[in-house]
Scaffold this motif. Structure first.
Motif, PDB file in Angstrom:
ATOM      1  N   GLU A  83      43.243  31.568  59.969  1.00 56.12           N
ATOM      2  CA  GLU A  83      44.685  31.738  58.654  1.00 56.12           C
ATOM      3  C   GLU A  83      43.418  31.940  57.357  1.00 56.12           C
ATOM      4  N   PHE A  84      42.425  30.661  57.608  1.00 57.70           N
ATOM      5  CA  PHE A  84      41.729  30.573  56.545  1.00 57.70           C
ATOM      6  C   PHE A  84      40.265  31.852  56.281  1.00 57.70           C
ATOM      7  N   GLU A  85      40.291  32.707  57.290  1.00 62.32           N
ATOM      8  CA  GLU A  85      39.471  33.667  57.079  1.00 62.32           C
ATOM      9  C   GLU A  85      40.098  34.876  56.738  1.00 62.32           C
ATOM     10  N   TYR A  86      41.610  35.053  56.646  1.00 61.85           N
ATOM     11  CA  TYR A  86      42.305  36.022  56.233  1.00 61.85           C
ATOM     12  C   TYR A  86      42.661  35.929  54.703  1.00 61.85           C
ATOM     13  N   ASN A  87      42.791  34.390  53.678  1.00 54.09           N
ATOM     14  CA  ASN A  87      42.764  33.931  52.831  1.00 54.09           C
ATOM     15  C   ASN A  87      41.494  33.975  52.250  1.00 54.09           C
ATOM     16  N   LEU A  88      40.532  33.933  52.687  1.00 56.74           N
ATOM     17  CA  LEU A  88      38.940  34.078  52.349  1.00 56.74           C
ATOM     18  C   LEU A  88      38.819  35.614  51.245  1.00 56.74           C
ATOM     19  N   GLU A  89      39.346  36.556  52.417  1.00 59.82           N
ATOM     20  CA  GLU A  89      39.704  38.112  52.646  1.00 59.82           C
ATOM     21  C   GLU A  89      40.327  37.959  51.770  1.00 59.82           C
ATOM     22  N   ARG A  90      41.911  37.555  51.429  1.00 58.09           N
ATOM     23  CA  ARG A  90      42.779  37.999  50.310  1.00 58.09           C
ATOM     24  C   ARG A  90      42.183  37.640  48.982  1.00 58.09           C
ATOM     25  N   GLU A  91      41.109  36.596  48.804  1.00 54.92           N
ATOM     26  CA  GLU A  91      40.960  36.189  47.602  1.00 54.92           C
ATOM     27  C   GLU A  91      39.369  37.173  47.664  1.00 54.92           C
ATOM     28  N   LYS A  92      39.001  38.306  47.640  1.00 54.55           N
ATOM     29  CA  LYS A  92      38.014  38.017  47.840  1.00 54.55           C
ATOM     30  C   LYS A  92      36.904  38.075  47.712  1.00 54.55           C
ATOM     31  N   MET A  93      36.484  36.960  48.848  1.00 49.38           N
ATOM     32  CA  MET A  93      35.603  35.162  48.656  1.00 49.38           C
ATOM     33  C   MET A  93      34.875  36.228  49.465  1.00 49.38           C
ATOM     34  N   CYS A  94      34.208  37.130  49.027  1.00 51.23           N
ATOM     35  CA  CYS A  94      32.864  37.775  50.002  1.00 51.23           C
ATOM     36  C   CYS A  94      31.907  36.784  50.449  1.00 51.23           C
ATOM     37  N   GLY A  95      31.339  36.320  49.744  1.00 57.02           N
ATOM     38  CA  GLY A  95      29.970  35.630  50.394  1.00 57.02           C
ATOM     39  C   GLY A  95      30.958  34.145  50.969  1.00 57.02           C
ATOM     40  N   HIS A  96      31.627  33.475  50.862  1.00 60.28           N
ATOM     41  CA  HIS A  96      31.867  32.587  51.551  1.00 60.28           C
ATOM     42  C   HIS A  96      32.893  33.074  52.913  1.00 60.28           C
ATOM     43  N   LEU A  97      32.797  33.893  52.880  1.00 58.20           N
ATOM     44  CA  LEU A  97      33.293  34.833  53.728  1.00 58.20           C
ATOM     45  C   LEU A  97      32.527  35.346  55.019  1.00 58.20           C
ATOM     46  N   ARG A  98      31.162  35.802  54.682  1.00 55.65           N
ATOM     47  CA  ARG A  98      29.841  35.586  55.499  1.00 55.65           C
ATOM     48  C   ARG A  98      29.147  34.954  55.688  1.00 55.65           C
ATOM     49  N   LEU A  99      29.240  33.174  55.015  1.00 56.43           N
ATOM     50  CA  LEU A  99      28.882  31.790  55.930  1.00 56.43           C
ATOM     51  C   LEU A  99      29.929  32.009  56.710  1.00 56.43           C
ATOM     52  N   LEU A 100      30.897  31.745  56.749  1.00 58.60           N
ATOM     53  CA  LEU A 100      32.470  31.928  57.646  1.00 58.60           C
ATOM     54  C   LEU A 100      31.668  32.366  58.686  1.00 58.60           C
ATOM     55  N   ASN A 101      31.561  33.125  58.529  1.00 56.29           N
ATOM     56  CA  ASN A 101      31.168  34.533  60.113  1.00 56.29           C
ATOM     57  C   ASN A 101      30.141  33.913  60.730  1.00 56.29           C
ATOM     58  N   ILE A 102      28.882  34.319  59.820  1.00 56.11           N
ATOM     59  CA  ILE A 102      27.725  33.317  60.016  1.00 56.11           C
ATOM     60  C   ILE A 102      27.223  32.103  61.291  1.00 56.11           C
TER      61      ILE A 102
END
Length: 159
Positions: A83-102
């Motif tokens: 759900e948190f990842e979906y929220n990052l995607e929805r808000e277009k927080m790509c840098g933060h999403l990349r950090l989460l995935n890493i």
């Protein structure tokens, strides 16, 4: 402080007096909270406030990076991360999403899962994401609940 006040302090300004509050909280919350989802639910709630979004993201990234075992094997916490990842995607927080995935990829434990399909034509009960055309490794994107893949322990985010 009360558990509620200690949790709320996660998204407040941290002074020079207590610069490691978040790390300390994540290390000790188990002693005064019944479940990590108490924190997870508050973080998801606070994420909807634009003024708190960056602070919430910092807390989640620290949590995943320093205490990934809180998420592995706990379906509620796995759902929280999704759900948190979906929220990052929805808000277009790509840098933060990349950090989460890493962080998730780096902290996940190596597991070998063997799946047997009944026939070549049988569909997979999971979907993949990535590959050389995307510029990153191949990961599990989703797993059908109750499928053989889920029973074998395959999870979203597995590489």
């Amino acid at each position: 402080g009360t558990p509620e006040r200690l949790t709320m302090h996660l998204v407040e300004e941290h002074s020079v007096v207590d610069p490691t509050y978040i790390e300390d909280f994540l290390l000790t919350y188990r002693t005064f909270l019944p479940s990590p989802m108490v924190v997870g639910k508050k973080l998801l709630e606070w994420f909807h406030d634009p003024s708190l979004r960056d602070k919430v993201t910092r807390v989640v990234l620290l949590w995943v990076n320093n205490h990934f075992n809180d998420f592995e094997g706990d379906s509620a916490m796995t759902h929280f991360l999704e759900e948190f990842e979906y929220n990052l995607e929805r808000e277009k927080m790509c840098g933060h999403l990349r950090l989460l995935n890493i962080a998730c990829a780096a902290k996940a434990k190596l597991r070998v899962v063997t799946l047997t399909k009944p026939s070549r034509e049988a569909p997979l009960s999971f979907t993949l994401l990535g590959g050389s055309e995307k510029g990153f490794r191949i990961f599990i994107d989703s797993v059908e609940p109750g499928s053989k893949a889920a029973e074998a322990g395959l999870k979203r985010g597995d590489q």
